[in-house]
Design a protein around this motif. Structure first.
Motif, PDB file in Angstrom:
ATOM      1  N   LEU A 142      35.038  39.834  37.678  1.00  0.00           N
ATOM      2  CA  LEU A 142      36.488  39.996  37.713  1.00  0.00           C
ATOM      3  C   LEU A 142      37.131  38.691  37.249  1.00  0.00           C
ATOM      4  CD1 LEU A 142      38.744  41.994  38.708  1.00  0.00           C
ATOM      5  CD2 LEU A 142      38.705  40.724  40.851  1.00  0.00           C
ATOM      6  N   ASP A 143      37.382  38.582  35.946  1.00  0.00           N
ATOM      7  CA  ASP A 143      37.832  37.315  35.386  1.00  0.00           C
ATOM      8  C   ASP A 143      39.275  37.333  34.914  1.00  0.00           C
ATOM      9  OD1 ASP A 143      37.580  38.930  33.200  1.00  0.00           O
ATOM     10  OD2 ASP A 143      36.303  37.584  32.051  1.00  0.00           O
ATOM     11  N   SER A 144      39.992  38.420  35.156  1.00  0.00           N
ATOM     12  CA  SER A 144      41.411  38.485  34.804  1.00  0.00           C
ATOM     13  C   SER A 144      42.173  39.037  35.992  1.00  0.00           C
ATOM     14  CB  SER A 144      41.633  39.368  33.571  1.00  0.00           C
ATOM     15  OG  SER A 144      40.994  38.805  32.433  1.00  0.00           O
ATOM     16  N   TRP A 145      43.049  38.210  36.555  1.00  0.00           N
ATOM     17  CA  TRP A 145      43.793  38.613  37.743  1.00  0.00           C
ATOM     18  C   TRP A 145      45.030  37.746  37.890  1.00  0.00           C
ATOM     19  CZ3 TRP A 145      43.679  34.059  40.364  1.00  0.00           C
ATOM     20  CH2 TRP A 145      42.542  33.263  40.251  1.00  0.00           C
ATOM     21  N   LYS A 146      45.891  38.150  38.816  1.00  0.00           N
ATOM     22  CA  LYS A 146      47.106  37.396  39.095  1.00  0.00           C
ATOM     23  C   LYS A 146      47.346  37.418  40.598  1.00  0.00           C
ATOM     24  CE  LYS A 146      50.636  38.277  36.462  1.00  0.00           C
ATOM     25  NZ  LYS A 146      51.818  38.994  35.908  1.00  0.00           N
ATOM     26  N   ILE A 147      47.758  36.274  41.145  1.00  0.00           N
ATOM     27  CA  ILE A 147      48.102  36.227  42.560  1.00  0.00           C
ATOM     28  C   ILE A 147      49.466  35.571  42.748  1.00  0.00           C
ATOM     29  CG2 ILE A 147      45.731  36.168  43.413  1.00  0.00           C
ATOM     30  CD1 ILE A 147      46.054  33.159  43.874  1.00  0.00           C
TER      31      ILE A 147
ATOM     32  N   LEU B   7      52.363  31.032  41.532  1.00  0.00           N
ATOM     33  CA  LEU B   7      52.003  32.213  40.743  1.00  0.00           C
ATOM     34  C   LEU B   7      50.863  31.801  39.832  1.00  0.00           C
ATOM     35  CD1 LEU B   7      52.474  35.125  39.759  1.00  0.00           C
ATOM     36  CD2 LEU B   7      54.123  34.219  38.123  1.00  0.00           C
ATOM     37  N   TRP B   8      49.698  32.420  40.005  1.00  0.00           N
ATOM     38  CA  TRP B   8      48.482  32.037  39.276  1.00  0.00           C
ATOM     39  C   TRP B   8      47.994  33.243  38.495  1.00  0.00           C
ATOM     40  CZ3 TRP B   8      43.987  28.898  41.899  1.00  0.00           C
ATOM     41  CH2 TRP B   8      42.956  28.703  40.973  1.00  0.00           C
TER      42      TRP B   8
ATOM     43  N   VAL C  59      47.886  31.128  51.277  1.00  0.00           N
ATOM     44  CA  VAL C  59      48.165  32.462  51.798  1.00  0.00           C
ATOM     45  C   VAL C  59      48.579  33.348  50.633  1.00  0.00           C
ATOM     46  CG1 VAL C  59      49.538  33.845  53.399  1.00  0.00           C
ATOM     47  CG2 VAL C  59      48.865  31.508  54.021  1.00  0.00           C
ATOM     48  N   ILE C  60      47.743  34.327  50.321  1.00  0.00           N
ATOM     49  CA  ILE C  60      47.961  35.198  49.157  1.00  0.00           C
ATOM     50  C   ILE C  60      48.720  36.439  49.591  1.00  0.00           C
ATOM     51  CG2 ILE C  60      46.846  36.507  47.314  1.00  0.00           C
ATOM     52  CD1 ILE C  60      44.430  34.577  47.642  1.00  0.00           C
TER      53      ILE C  60
ATOM     54  N   PHE D 196      45.377  43.261  39.435  1.00  0.00           N
ATOM     55  CA  PHE D 196      44.225  43.350  38.537  1.00  0.00           C
ATOM     56  C   PHE D 196      44.536  44.189  37.299  1.00  0.00           C
ATOM     57  CE2 PHE D 196      42.344  43.524  42.942  1.00  0.00           C
ATOM     58  CZ  PHE D 196      42.046  42.171  42.998  1.00  0.00           C
ATOM     59  N   SER D 197      45.805  44.411  37.013  1.00  0.00           N
ATOM     60  CA  SER D 197      46.162  45.378  35.980  1.00  0.00           C
ATOM     61  C   SER D 197      45.661  45.006  34.594  1.00  0.00           C
ATOM     62  CB  SER D 197      47.690  45.539  35.947  1.00  0.00           C
ATOM     63  OG  SER D 197      48.320  44.298  35.691  1.00  0.00           O
ATOM     64  N   ASN D 198      45.424  43.716  34.325  1.00  0.00           N
ATOM     65  CA  ASN D 198      44.954  43.297  33.008  1.00  0.00           C
ATOM     66  C   ASN D 198      43.455  43.053  32.965  1.00  0.00           C
ATOM     67  OD1 ASN D 198      47.529  43.324  31.853  1.00  0.00           O
ATOM     68  ND2 ASN D 198      47.958  41.258  32.633  1.00  0.00           N
ATOM     69  N   ASN D 199      42.747  43.475  33.996  1.00  0.00           N
ATOM     70  CA  ASN D 199      41.308  43.200  34.057  1.00  0.00           C
ATOM     71  C   ASN D 199      40.497  44.441  33.698  1.00  0.00           C
ATOM     72  OD1 ASN D 199      39.245  41.060  35.161  1.00  0.00           O
ATOM     73  ND2 ASN D 199      38.563  43.049  35.881  1.00  0.00           N
ATOM     74  N   LYS D 200      39.613  44.299  32.700  1.00  0.00           N
ATOM     75  CA  LYS D 200      38.790  45.425  32.259  1.00  0.00           C
ATOM     76  C   LYS D 200      37.786  45.842  33.323  1.00  0.00           C
ATOM     77  CE  LYS D 200      39.128  44.334  27.338  1.00  0.00           C
ATOM     78  NZ  LYS D 200      38.374  44.002  26.099  1.00  0.00           N
TER      79      LYS D 200
END
Length: 203
Positions: free
Chosen positions: A43-48, A66-67, A190-191, A196-200
């Motif tokens: 899982l190498d494409s994500w946003k938090i 925002l990462w 604290v997340i 994960f919408s852009n992760n294949k």
């Protein structure tokens, strides 16, 4: 006597079957955990969206973060009272660039993290820790896991890391609260949201 023997044989069989069931359960659970960790490592494409709290011997501060991670490249937007108001960082494991007050500065990720936050955050390792995984780039010691096999606390890259809480997000159990300590400095991440919408790998 025959009844006693039958009871003894029945009890022995029950114990053996129970042992087999327990062994099968642990084997299946270990296989499932390995599969989940493999999926998370890919899982190498994500946003938090998160809040980063930082404490040193002299002060305590908080940053909104925002990462966004895309493979080895990342973009971080920071807003907080750390003397810079807001900043934007983009880079990879080797080089990063910060944009602040219409100025840009390039340096290593650790140097920029130190300049902005006042603590030597290893961003490359943190990108693994936020997924509940050990970084493959540093040796790890004192590894403890929960009863379900998830990482609970460990030492890596000079930090003692504790994953205090997990939450189910889509098909993954992801860390929700992470704490780190190194000497007299510490952080707590604290997340509030995973994307994960852009992760294949999440499709």
């Amino acid at each position: 006597m025959k009844n006693y023997s039958l009871l003894s044989v029945g009890a022995l069989l029950a114990m053996l079957l129970s042992g087999c069931a327990t062994t099968d359960y642990h084997a299946n659970h270990a296989a499932q955990l390995h599969s989940e960790n493999q999926a998370l490592s890919e899982l190498d494409s994500w946003k938090i969206n998160a809040k980063l709290g930082i404490r040193t011997a002299s002060e305590a501060q908080s940053i909104q973060l925002l990462w966004q991670q895309q493979g080895e490249k990342y973009q971080l937007k920071l807003n907080g009272p750390l003397g810079f108001g807001s900043a934007y960082i983009e880079g990879d494991s080797n080089q990063a660039k910060i944009q602040k007050n219409n100025r840009s500065l390039a340096a290593s990720p650790q140097q920029l993290a130190m300049q902005l936050t006042g603590i030597p955050l290893p961003l490359s390792a943190l990108s693994w820790w936020v997924k509940g995984l050990l970084s493959p780039d540093y040796p790890a010691t004192n590894i403890n896991r929960t009863q379900t096999g998830k990482l609970e606390d460990f030492q890596q890259a000079g930090w003692h890391i504790s994953i205090l809480d997990y939450a189910k997000t889509d098909q993954y159990w992801m860390p929700k609260k992470i704490a780190g300590r190194k000497g007299d400095i510490s952080f707590k991440l604290v997340i509030s949201r995973w994307d994960f919408s852009n992760n294949k790998a999440a499709e």
